[in-house]
Design a protein around this motif. Structure first.
Motif, short mmCIF file in Angstrom:
data_model
loop_
_atom_site.label_atom_id
_atom_site.label_comp_id
_atom_site.label_asym_id
_atom_site.label_seq_id
_atom_site.Cartn_x
_atom_site.Cartn_y
_atom_site.Cartn_z
N GLU A 456 0.83 -1.21 0.00
CA GLU A 456 0.00 0.00 0.00
C GLU A 456 0.86 1.26 0.00
N HIS A 457 2.16 1.10 -0.29
CA HIS A 457 3.10 2.22 -0.24
C HIS A 457 3.28 2.84 -1.63
N TYR A 458 3.47 4.16 -1.65
CA TYR A 458 3.66 4.89 -2.90
C TYR A 458 4.99 5.64 -2.82
N ARG A 459 5.78 5.53 -3.91
CA ARG A 459 7.11 6.13 -3.94
C ARG A 459 7.34 6.83 -5.27
N ASN A 460 8.43 7.61 -5.32
CA ASN A 460 8.81 8.39 -6.50
C ASN A 460 9.05 7.45 -7.69
N VAL A 461 8.42 7.75 -8.82
CA VAL A 461 8.55 6.87 -10.00
C VAL A 461 9.96 6.90 -10.57
N LEU A 462 10.72 7.96 -10.27
CA LEU A 462 12.08 8.07 -10.81
C LEU A 462 13.10 7.33 -9.95
N ARG A 463 12.73 6.92 -8.76
CA ARG A 463 13.68 6.29 -7.85
C ARG A 463 13.31 4.85 -7.50
N HIS A 464 12.13 4.43 -7.82
CA HIS A 464 11.69 3.09 -7.43
C HIS A 464 10.92 2.44 -8.58
N ARG A 465 10.87 1.13 -8.55
CA ARG A 465 10.05 0.37 -9.51
C ARG A 465 8.64 0.31 -8.95
N VAL A 466 7.74 1.06 -9.57
CA VAL A 466 6.37 1.18 -9.07
C VAL A 466 5.38 1.06 -10.23
N ASP A 467 4.12 0.88 -9.86
CA ASP A 467 3.03 0.83 -10.84
C ASP A 467 2.25 2.13 -10.79
N THR A 468 1.91 2.68 -11.94
CA THR A 468 1.04 3.85 -12.01
C THR A 468 -0.26 3.45 -12.67
N THR A 469 -1.27 4.28 -12.53
CA THR A 469 -2.60 3.97 -13.04
C THR A 469 -2.97 4.93 -14.15
N LEU A 470 -3.36 4.40 -15.28
CA LEU A 470 -3.74 5.21 -16.43
C LEU A 470 -4.90 6.12 -16.08
N GLY A 471 -4.74 7.40 -16.36
CA GLY A 471 -5.81 8.37 -16.13
C GLY A 471 -5.73 9.06 -14.78
N ILE A 472 -4.89 8.54 -13.88
CA ILE A 472 -4.75 9.15 -12.55
C ILE A 472 -3.28 9.54 -12.33
N LEU A 473 -3.05 10.79 -12.02
CA LEU A 473 -1.70 11.27 -11.73
C LEU A 473 -1.61 11.61 -10.24
N ALA A 474 -0.77 10.90 -9.52
CA ALA A 474 -0.54 11.17 -8.09
C ALA A 474 0.77 11.94 -7.95
N VAL A 475 0.69 13.11 -7.33
CA VAL A 475 1.86 13.98 -7.18
C VAL A 475 2.03 14.33 -5.70
#
Length: 584
Positions: A456-475
């Motif tokens: 359930e953790h969210y991290r920087n996309v440039l520093r970690h291997r993570v999944d993003t969701t199409l249509g939703i931008l989390a900043v």
């Protein structure tokens, strides 16, 4: 009917905690430390008074009252309060444009300056403004200390060599140099240089040698403080015996000690413009003195697992300066070298400082005629050796290596002190510290975040291997939001929206935001309207309680499609149910 015992217990309850719980076992250490610190304070007090442009006795007076007062108000067990090089130099810089050094008007101004500084510090303490030192960053403090120390050392070179070379900036020192060189005499030059060399050898190299011979570090450090004093006494005796022509300048006959200040009575004779001209110097001297005192107290306390109350220290230092003003002294603060000596010599409580004041009073009574034979060159050497420890190029290197902006702040403050003098130098340092904070906070870190797989953790996309969701931008915004940086934050987020053009839901994660001001809230409201026109819906997540309380004062929350989400994971679950999760 109340008994004498109840009266005694009520009286004891008003005494400082250390007095109420004093152990007899502490007395030996306090007495030993008090004697050693008194030996240090007498020549230092004389020297720092001359540095401030005051009669030598002013430095001794300022070494007595403050030590007695600090014992009742201070929170440090081993802090040693008295005249210090930096505050003495700042005093001279503040008063030089207003009166001739040593004149009656100068003494009145010095007492007034000390009084104002004490009143300001006491007022700050009453309003619990102990965090005032946080406006100065470490590079600024180090740059100011190094610059002031260099100016002091250069200014004392004249006294060391038996000539008059004064100036509170590099320019004035350079202008006065030809005249100083013209008045040099070989006997004074040789005596000053030999005295400085012997005192230096008796300090650092001698203590290092003693450690190699098996002496403990603490004992060697104490010896390194006492041996230069012995050198001074021996050279003074030799000078008195062989310099019949009086070619080497000495302190000369000192007036009888009196502890009732007549200078404060002259405050009523000062005009309004003179008082106004002292307000800013009093504030800056108080700030510099408190900064030095609290730094020393906290570093010593940390080593012994004790705590320091910054607000009590403000009150204590304020009252110490009031006491110094009442006896015709000068601004005082806690001193690093004296406090270290006090601690290493075995001091357990402020009683050591109070006893040091007693020994100085006895010295004034018994030894005052002998102080007249102290060579001025050796007092100057005392100051030069003390301030030389504050000049460290290594501090600049470390600051620059860590962050060039910190190195630049060090250099700018150092250069400002040399070119403008200590008074304007510390004001410049405050300005640089504030500008550096604004510079950094105006360029906050903004990161696009994604979900760490199977968590359930969210991290920087440039520093970690993570999944993003199409249509939703989390900043995620990693800075407080206020008038100076909100525009930059919105520019960065708009740039990320351009990188993710398919986004229709914008989730602003405020987990790192501790405060938000009115300007930032209104900017967010206007920005939300712009986003709505582009078909993008704004959401908030992980809003801290104080920030949420602030937002409730306005109507931004009412304009959101959802109340702020408690977590980024909860927001994503709501905005994109699992069956519609199009991770990329």
């Amino acid at each position: 009917m109340p008994t004498s015992t109840s009266h005694s217990s009520k009286l004891a309850s008003h005494l400082p905690t250390w007095m109420q719980h004093y152990h007899r076992d502490w007395l030996t250490g306090d007495i030993t430390a008090s004697l050693i610190v008194a030996l240090l304070l007498i020549p230092q007090g004389l020297a720092y008074a001359q540095l401030a442009g005051l009669p030598p006795m002013a430095g001794l007076y300022a070494s007595i009252g403050p030590l007695l007062v600090y014992g009742f108000f201070g929170s440090s067990m081993t802090q040693s309060v008295g005249p210090m090089a930096i505050t003495s130099a700042m005093t001279a810089a503040a008063l030089a444009p207003l009166a001739a050094a040593g004149s009656t008007q100068y003494l009145i101004l010095a007492a007034t300056l000390t009084l104002l500084s004490g009143l300001m510090l006491t007022l700050f303490g009453a309003f619990k403004l102990g965090g005032i030192t946080r406006i100065l960053s470490l590079p600024v403090i180090q740059g100011f200390s190094a610059g002031t120390a260099l100016l002091i050392a250069l200014g004392q070179t004249g006294s060391l060599l038996g000539t008059s070379w004064r100036g509170d900036t590099l320019l004035t020192l350079a202008i006065n140099l030809p005249s100083a060189l013209h008045h040099l005499q070989l006997a004074n030059v040789l005596f000053g240089l030999i005295g400085l060399t012997l005192m230096w050898l008796a300090a650092t190299p001698a203590s290092q040698l003693l450690v190699k011979l098996g002496m403990s570090d603490k004992a060697a450090q104490l010896a390194g403080k006492i041996l230069p004093l012995l050198v001074m006494i021996i050279l003074g005796i030799l000078l008195a015996g062989f310099d019949s022509a009086h070619r080497i300048k000495t302190l000369g006959q000192l007036p009888a000690a009196h502890f009732a200040s007549s200078e404060l009575k002259g405050i009523g004779t000062l005009d309004l413009s003179s008082l106004q001209s002292l307000l800013l110097p009093a504030l800056l001297i108080g700030l510099a003195g408190f900064l030095q005192s609290i730094t020393v107290a906290q570093s010593i306390a940390a080593a012994s697992h004790q705590s320091i109350d910054a607000n009590r220290e403000l009150l204590a230092l304020g009252n110490c300066n009031l006491a110094a003003a009442l006896v015709g002294g000068m601004p005082v603060s806690g001193g690093f070298s004296r406090t270290v000596v006090n601690t290493n010599a075995g001091a357990q409580t402020p009683l050591a400082g109070m006893l040091s004041a007693l020994w100085i009073v006895l010295a004034l009574w018994l030894l005052l005629p002998l102080l007249a034979f102290l060579p001025q060159a050796l007092l100057a050497a005392t100051i030069i050796l003390a301030v030389s420890r504050m000049i460290s190029v290594e501090q600049l290197r470390l600051a620059w290596q860590f962050d060039p902006r910190d190195g630049l702040a060090w250099l700018m403050t150092f250069s400002g002190v040399l070119l403008l003098g200590p008074m304007l130098g510390i004001a410049l340092g405050v300005g640089i510290a504030i500008a550096l904070y604004l510079w950094r906070s105006q360029q906050p870190h903004v990161a696009v975040i994604g979900r760490v797989p199977n968590t359930e953790h969210y991290r920087n996309v440039l520093r970690h291997r993570v999944d993003t969701t199409l249509g939703i931008l989390a900043v995620r915004v990693d800075e407080n939001l206020y008038f100076a940086n909100i525009a930059n934050v919105l520019v960065q987020i708009n740039a990320q929206l351009a990188n993710y053009p398919e986004s229709r839901q914008l989730l602003l994660v405020l987990s790192a935001v501790n405060s938000i001001d009115y300007s930032a809230v209104n900017a967010l409201k206007d920005w939300k309207k712009t986003l709505s026109e582009q078909g993008i819906t704004l959401h908030l997540a992980e809003v801290k309680g104080p920030v949420l309380d602030t937002l409730r004062h306005g109507d931004l929350l009412d304009q959101l499609a959802h109340a702020p989400f408690i977590s980024t994971y909860a927001a994503m679950q709501t905005l994109c149910p699992p069956e519609l999760d199009y991770s990329i």
